[in-house]
Design an enzyme around this catalytic site. Sequence first.
Site, PDB file in Angstrom:
ATOM      1  N   ASN A  12       0.858  -1.189   0.000  1.00  0.00           N
ATOM      2  CA  ASN A  12       0.000   0.000   0.000  1.00  0.00           C
ATOM      3  C   ASN A  12       0.890   1.234   0.000  1.00  0.00           C
ATOM      4  OD1 ASN A  12      -1.787   2.057   0.476  1.00  0.00           O
ATOM      5  ND2 ASN A  12      -2.394   1.360   2.531  1.00  0.00           N
ATOM      6  N   LYS A  14      -0.003   4.267  -0.163  1.00  0.00           N
ATOM      7  CA  LYS A  14      -0.630   5.433   0.471  1.00  0.00           C
ATOM      8  C   LYS A  14      -0.434   6.655  -0.448  1.00  0.00           C
ATOM      9  CE  LYS A  14      -0.131   3.117   4.844  1.00  0.00           C
ATOM     10  NZ  LYS A  14       0.012   3.180   6.298  1.00  0.00           N
ATOM     11  N   HIS A  98      -9.544   0.963   5.024  1.00  0.00           N
ATOM     12  CA  HIS A  98      -8.246   1.156   5.697  1.00  0.00           C
ATOM     13  C   HIS A  98      -8.449   2.124   6.873  1.00  0.00           C
ATOM     14  CE1 HIS A  98      -4.138   2.358   6.496  1.00  0.00           C
ATOM     15  NE2 HIS A  98      -3.755   1.292   5.831  1.00  0.00           N
ATOM     16  N   GLU A 100      -6.822   4.542   7.851  1.00  0.00           N
ATOM     17  CA  GLU A 100      -6.593   5.952   7.502  1.00  0.00           C
ATOM     18  C   GLU A 100      -7.800   6.530   6.774  1.00  0.00           C
ATOM     19  OE1 GLU A 100      -2.753   5.432   5.637  1.00  0.00           O
ATOM     20  OE2 GLU A 100      -1.937   4.831   7.573  1.00  0.00           O
ATOM     21  N   GLU A 169      -5.065  -4.962  10.544  1.00  0.00           N
ATOM     22  CA  GLU A 169      -4.002  -3.972  10.719  1.00  0.00           C
ATOM     23  C   GLU A 169      -4.245  -3.199  12.013  1.00  0.00           C
ATOM     24  OE1 GLU A 169      -2.095  -2.768   6.703  1.00  0.00           O
ATOM     25  OE2 GLU A 169      -3.884  -1.557   7.005  1.00  0.00           O
ATOM     26  N   GLY A 175       2.790   2.296  10.669  1.00  0.00           N
ATOM     27  CA  GLY A 175       3.711   3.422  10.504  1.00  0.00           C
ATOM     28  C   GLY A 175       4.473   3.782  11.767  1.00  0.00           C
ATOM     29  N   SER A 212       3.737  -2.200  10.099  1.00  0.00           N
ATOM     30  CA  SER A 212       5.197  -2.220  10.249  1.00  0.00           C
ATOM     31  C   SER A 212       5.834  -3.555   9.836  1.00  0.00           C
ATOM     32  CB  SER A 212       5.603  -1.839  11.680  1.00  0.00           C
ATOM     33  OG  SER A 212       5.206  -0.504  11.971  1.00  0.00           O
TER      34      SER A 212
END
Length: 250
Positions: A12, A14, A98, A100, A169, A175, A212
Amino acid sequence: MSAVRRPLVAGNWKMHKTVGEAREFCDALATLVDVAAPLDVAVCPPFTALEATARALAGTSIAVYAQNVHEAEAGAHTGDVSAAMVLDTGATGALVGHSERRAAGDTDAQVAARVRAGIDAGLLIVMCCGESLDTRRAGQTEEWVTRQVRDGLASATAADIDRLVIAYEPIWAIGTGETATPDQAQEACAIVRRVASEVVDGTRLRVLYGGSVNPGNAAELMACADVDGALVGGASLDPGSFAAIVAAAA
Ligand code: 13P
């Protein structure tokens, strides 16, 4: 990993990579990935680089997925992209839900509608779920993930199994460089599988871990019985490190 489920490693990107950067990445990746390995590999560029990436990877076994898809076929949805538009670029799948995107306002109902619309259009959908650090500390991970999977699959049916993947996730591992331990990843992915089994054949469902993942920890995470691959963020931006994670899965 299991002998019956084909592993999937997806990168991904992003909000990273221009069209030119995407092409450079693809040229490098195609030389690094063992295309004969028995696993699926995909990259998820931003919408602007979907078509160029799909063209650059045409003829390889590496697939291209979007990072989100809108549930409507068309209409007044400024800034959104439909499943048909994603397919039109040459991409064959999309992430949905996701964390985010959820943080930016995508609701559980939208996630469910996007799973449905994406699969109906012919996309492979990777539905994401995962708890925050507060939720984990409160001991509510199972409850949270159970609800997200049930809500996300509210409109799914058993017939969707070949076009559905779920990625676990944990938000606290995204991150941050702080990876879930293999035990934590296994426990949560097993919950995802068990809950999803209310709708689809859990023995066939692919469940990915994300958060990560890097070349150093990928093998031990993907060795877990209920982890069928990885959804990789930061470490997927470099062709060498992404290829190393793919090699760990193979
Ligand atoms: P990182 O691998 O950068 O933690 O991101 C994970 C992720 O969000 C993939 O979708």
